[in-house]
Design a protein around this motif. Sequence first.
Motif, mmCIF file in Angstrom:
data_model
loop_
_atom_site.group_PDB
_atom_site.id
_atom_site.type_symbol
_atom_site.label_atom_id
_atom_site.label_comp_id
_atom_site.label_asym_id
_atom_site.label_seq_id
_atom_site.Cartn_x
_atom_site.Cartn_y
_atom_site.Cartn_z
ATOM 1 N N ALA A 1 3.364 -12.231 -2.025
ATOM 2 C CA ALA A 1 3.164 -12.740 -3.394
ATOM 3 C C ALA A 1 3.116 -11.578 -4.399
ATOM 4 C CB ALA A 1 1.869 -13.550 -3.463
ATOM 5 N N VAL A 2 2.357 -10.529 -4.053
ATOM 6 C CA VAL A 2 2.223 -9.393 -4.979
ATOM 7 C C VAL A 2 3.597 -8.780 -5.258
ATOM 8 C CG1 VAL A 2 1.279 -7.070 -5.269
ATOM 9 C CG2 VAL A 2 -0.181 -8.891 -4.375
ATOM 10 N N GLY B 1 -2.841 -12.086 4.898
ATOM 11 C CA GLY B 1 -2.319 -10.740 4.614
ATOM 12 C C GLY B 1 -0.844 -10.795 4.260
ATOM 13 N N VAL C 1 -0.273 -12.728 0.856
ATOM 14 C CA VAL C 1 -0.677 -11.967 -0.338
ATOM 15 C C VAL C 1 0.292 -10.813 -0.590
ATOM 16 C CG1 VAL C 1 -2.423 -10.406 -1.266
ATOM 17 C CG2 VAL C 1 -3.115 -12.586 -0.263
ATOM 18 N N GLU C 2 0.644 -10.103 0.469
ATOM 19 C CA GLU C 2 1.556 -8.968 0.273
ATOM 20 C C GLU C 2 2.887 -9.452 -0.303
ATOM 21 O OE1 GLU C 2 1.219 -5.165 2.801
ATOM 22 O OE2 GLU C 2 0.742 -6.815 4.145
#
Lengths: 270, 262
Positions: free
Chosen positions: A37-38, A31, A34-35
């Motif tokens: 990276a985005v 989580g 990914v957060e």
Amino acid sequence: MSPRLFLQVLSLEARNRLSYRAEFWLNALVGFGVEFAVVYFLWSSMFRESGKQEIGGFDLQGMVTYYLAVILLGKLVRTQRFEGGVSTDIYEGGLNRYLVFPAGYFPFKYAQHLGGLVPAVVQFLLFALVVAFFLDVPPELRPSPTSALMALAAIAVANLLYYLLDYAIQLVAFWADNVWSLDVAKWFVASLLGGFMVPLSVFPAWLVPWLEALPFRFFFDFPARVLLGQIEPAEWARGLVVALAWCGVLALVGRGVWRRGVEQYAGVGI
Amino acid sequence: MTRYLRLYASFLRFSFSRSLEFRLDFFFRVGMDALWYAVHLVFFGVLFQHTGALGGWNLDQVLVFAAALFFVDAIYMTVFSNNMWMLPILINRGDLDYYLVRPVSPLFFLSVRDFAANSFLNLVLAVSILAWALLRYPEPLPLLSVAAFGVLLLLGALLTYTMGMLFTIPIFWLHSKSGLREVGWSLGRLGARPHRIYTGWTRTLLLTLLPYAFVASYPVYVLFNGPSWQALAHTAAVVGGAFTLMVLFWRQGLRAYSSASS
């Protein structure tokens, strides 16, 4: 509710949350990754394609730091996987046992909520250490002991405010067949208007005063800016008073909804 | 095949009649999805106050991307989401037995049995937003590109379901509340932004092993850059490969299933 019972409930819930440890850490790691990276790719693209050096008062490094603060603080503000608790009690008739407990329903649930926060605190501290060691935080945004202490108070109030909003929404279960959609809708609004999706300073200037008049900014934008040293002590104190006033309003709403709901609660679930 | 279609028609009838029993939930769900659409449109609108392009696309193109995302999500929410939600519960309680003895594929039965009729209105809304985004696009869009775009979006919906299953099936071995579903949700967020904002190996990963770019972003890329055999074959290979892997994984999971109290 006695402080001893409150702490016992809190401790039980904390242990319950950590029962699936591998899953818990995997979810947390992916989580967070990914957060991050985005956000990193999105804003790198924004700065690259716009040719601007600064957006909403941040350069790219500052923007990434803001999001890191928001992602980490968000773990402490919205304790996850508990949001179905109150409505589940109502739907399954489990509320009955709480009605005869020698402790109020709200303090009991709030103790459980805080218990659910313990794993989030562990996550927060570990990820914050990783960020401090491996990522380049701009000097002007590095938290000082003072800003960290101020942020602690802002996070505590944000957590209470978020819980009170959640509690009031969950109580709609006395009348509605399913409040899951309302929960999700609350998150959509809070993430956009609270500064989780974009810092409030990125919104058009004419909209910012309106956003600041709403309680959502106290969830993410306000604590993050306090932590990053962008809020002066006087503004911080004013912000806390306003956030606590919102807590009072939501507590009154929750109390009113609870009274009306319990009056017509049949105790058999759905 | 006819038997499966008849069965699906029965699922639809049953789901619509059941959704009418929970009218308030019906409106809440419609409201929730409408809000999700609004939040995304505002989000991209705010970003475009500060830039003229994102991932190589202008605002008109990003609006088509957002609408494509809504469309795929609406199909997933309507056709698969309720079933995916129930699957871990059925496996952990040992309630899968009931489905395994039926004379139809358990994967089919468990994946599409509960049609979310209360999300159907959102599918209509998503289609309307997609039509609006395409119609307001200032340049002409070749019919062949639009047709390929439509097919790729349907494959995107199938891929969303497939990836969801791939992260849910480990529950056969983990016996936890939701398997790795939350990990899947987290990774799915990578697909909610245009894939060309990502660079290097991250973009490569999104076009191969973690193929979330094919959910909505790649179909939009094909719409604006024209369909090529290479692009279509790439999509078919990735979606087909993921689906086959999921079916094989599902079979392995069923072998590990030990009925009640598993």
